[in-house]
Design a protein around this motif. Structure first.
Motif, short mmCIF file in Angstrom:
data_model
loop_
_atom_site.label_atom_id
_atom_site.label_comp_id
_atom_site.label_asym_id
_atom_site.label_seq_id
_atom_site.Cartn_x
_atom_site.Cartn_y
_atom_site.Cartn_z
N GLU A 61 35.50 23.26 42.24
CA GLU A 61 36.05 23.43 43.58
C GLU A 61 36.48 24.87 43.82
OE1 GLU A 61 38.30 19.58 45.13
OE2 GLU A 61 38.95 20.13 43.12
N VAL A 62 36.89 25.56 42.77
CA VAL A 62 37.38 26.93 42.93
C VAL A 62 36.23 27.92 43.00
CG1 VAL A 62 38.78 28.75 41.88
CG2 VAL A 62 39.54 26.37 41.76
N ALA A 72 34.29 34.30 31.65
CA ALA A 72 35.25 33.61 32.51
C ALA A 72 35.28 34.30 33.86
CB ALA A 72 36.65 33.62 31.88
N VAL A 73 35.77 33.58 34.86
CA VAL A 73 36.02 34.15 36.19
C VAL A 73 37.51 34.41 36.31
CG1 VAL A 73 35.94 33.75 38.67
CG2 VAL A 73 34.04 32.97 37.23
N TYR A 74 37.86 35.67 36.60
CA TYR A 74 39.24 36.06 36.85
C TYR A 74 39.40 36.43 38.32
CZ TYR A 74 39.57 36.95 31.76
OH TYR A 74 39.56 36.85 30.39
N ASN A 75 40.60 36.20 38.85
CA ASN A 75 40.92 36.81 40.13
C ASN A 75 41.73 38.08 39.86
OD1 ASN A 75 43.55 35.99 39.54
ND2 ASN A 75 43.61 34.40 41.12
N ALA A 76 42.24 38.70 40.93
CA ALA A 76 42.91 39.99 40.77
C ALA A 76 44.22 39.89 40.02
CB ALA A 76 43.14 40.63 42.14
N VAL A 100 42.68 32.59 35.24
CA VAL A 100 41.37 32.13 34.77
C VAL A 100 40.93 31.00 35.68
CG1 VAL A 100 40.08 31.19 32.83
CG2 VAL A 100 41.95 32.78 32.41
N GLN A 101 39.98 31.29 36.55
CA GLN A 101 39.52 30.30 37.53
C GLN A 101 38.49 29.35 36.94
OE1 GLN A 101 41.69 30.55 39.67
NE2 GLN A 101 41.16 31.82 41.41
N ALA A 102 37.72 29.81 35.99
CA ALA A 102 36.72 28.98 35.32
C ALA A 102 36.26 29.72 34.07
CB ALA A 102 35.52 28.70 36.24
N SER A 103 35.69 29.00 33.12
CA SER A 103 35.25 29.63 31.87
C SER A 103 34.18 28.77 31.23
CB SER A 103 36.43 29.81 30.90
OG SER A 103 37.03 28.55 30.62
N ALA A 121 35.82 37.50 47.17
CA ALA A 121 36.51 38.78 47.12
C ALA A 121 37.58 38.78 46.04
CB ALA A 121 37.15 39.07 48.47
N GLU A 122 37.67 39.89 45.34
CA GLU A 122 38.68 40.09 44.29
C GLU A 122 38.54 39.10 43.13
OE1 GLU A 122 42.60 41.76 45.45
OE2 GLU A 122 42.16 40.83 47.38
N HIS A 123 37.38 38.57 42.95
CA HIS A 123 37.06 37.75 41.77
C HIS A 123 35.93 38.43 41.01
CE1 HIS A 123 39.34 34.72 43.93
NE2 HIS A 123 39.30 33.94 42.88
#
Length: 320
Positions: free
Chosen positions: A123-124, A142-146, A150-153, A269-271
């Motif tokens: 969903e993220v 992994a997906v990081y935001n600013a 950790v949004q996903a890995s 944006a910012e990910h």
């Protein structure tokens, strides 16, 4: 004096804060009405009923399903100056079947800092990004935001750093984990080099979000939880993202040196996707050894626990 230009004194500017709040309430009211109109009674398990003059659910039906007062919800949709709690907005969002983007928009309009109800990684970031992370395996990614959430890995990342996957979503933050664990349990060997740089990068991102509730709450949490973070934050250093060599430590197999590379994501944006590649062949083999452990230790031998124990504790904590 004659001939001298006259200076016009400007009246002091009035605060626009009340006007902004009024505009935000108006936007919130319109957003709620539009979301309510698209939900049919059948979508929420209710009979259609007769003589429906408006599409979607009625206000009293949303209030009933969310467990809030009809008058209170009516005032919310009318844009009146009332306060909404996290729990109430969670309930309304659930009834209106809001997705992650809509839920974030709802909270922003209501002036609430967090969406506390956990959501899935898909969903993220979306299924496409999850597919990219899985395709990169066995490279940890992994997906990081600013803010370093950790949004996903992928599986290798979770094996390398399980403490960002066996906790609640709000706690899945790299900086929070690095600054709030004992030094003996720290993942980084070269933390004296990497942590100041990461805080400086956070400070640079913070410049775009000064005053936003989610950012201010996060910074306040970090300052209160970690004197070391507070000291680095007070220096006000800034840094841009870049290629770094990070030396990880695992107490069962030893060190793993990895180069981190950040990749932008269209539409987010910012990910960024951060991929960790082994510095040497021995580091690649170390990742294989780590992945081969059946039940690795999280943290050091003194304070840590087995992964299975952490997962059991998480399951118990997640129960209502």
């Amino acid at each position: 004096m004659a001939g001298q230009p006259q200076t016009r004194v400007q009246p002091p500017a009035r605060s626009t804060a009340p006007a902004r709040r009024a505009t935000r309430r108006t936007e919130l009211a319109a957003f709620l009405r539009s979301r309510r109109a698209r939900i049919s009674p059948a979508d929420v398990g209710m009979p259609p009923g007769l003589r429906r003059r408006t599409p979607g659910l009625r206000r009293e039906e949303v209030a009933q399903l969310a467990g809030v007062g009809v008058t209170w919800y009516t005032w919310l949709e009318q844009g009146r100056p009332i306060n909404a709690s996290v729990q109430v907005l969670d309930a309304v969002a659930r009834v209106l079947q809001l997705d992650v983007t809509e839920r974030e928009h709802l909270y922003r309009l209501a002036g609430i800092p967090f969406v506390r109800e956990p959501v899935s990684d898909a969903e993220v970031v979306g299924q496409e990004v999850l597919g990219i992370l899985d395709a990169l395996d066995p490279l940890p990614a992994a997906v990081y935001n600013a803010r370093y959430d950790v949004q996903a890995s992928n599986a290798s990342y979770r094996t390398l750093w399980p403490m960002t996957s066996v906790v609640q979503r709000w706690e899945r933050n790299v900086l929070y984990k690095l600054f709030t664990v004992p030094e003996c349990c720290s993942t980084f060997v070269n933390s004296s080099e990497e942590l100041p740089w990461m805080v400086a990068q956070l400070r640079r991102s913070y410049g775009r979000h000064v005053g936003e509730p989610a950012w201010e709450t996060f910074v306040a949490l970090m300052v209160s939880e970690s004197p070391r973070f507070a000291q680095l934050w007070a220096k006000a250093d800034v840094a841009a993202p870049g290629r770094r060599v990070k030396i990880f430590r695992h107490h069962e197999i030893g060190r793993i040196a990895l180069t981190s590379t950040s990749l932008g994501i269209d539409g987010m944006a910012e990910h960024r996707i951060v991929v960790y590649t082994p510095v040497s062949e021995e580091d690649r083999l170390q990742i294989e050894r780590l992945r081969g452990l059946d039940d690795p230790i999280i943290g050091c031998r003194k304070h840590g626990s087995r992964l299975s124990e952490a997962l059991t504790d998480r399951a118990h904590t997640a129960r209502p």
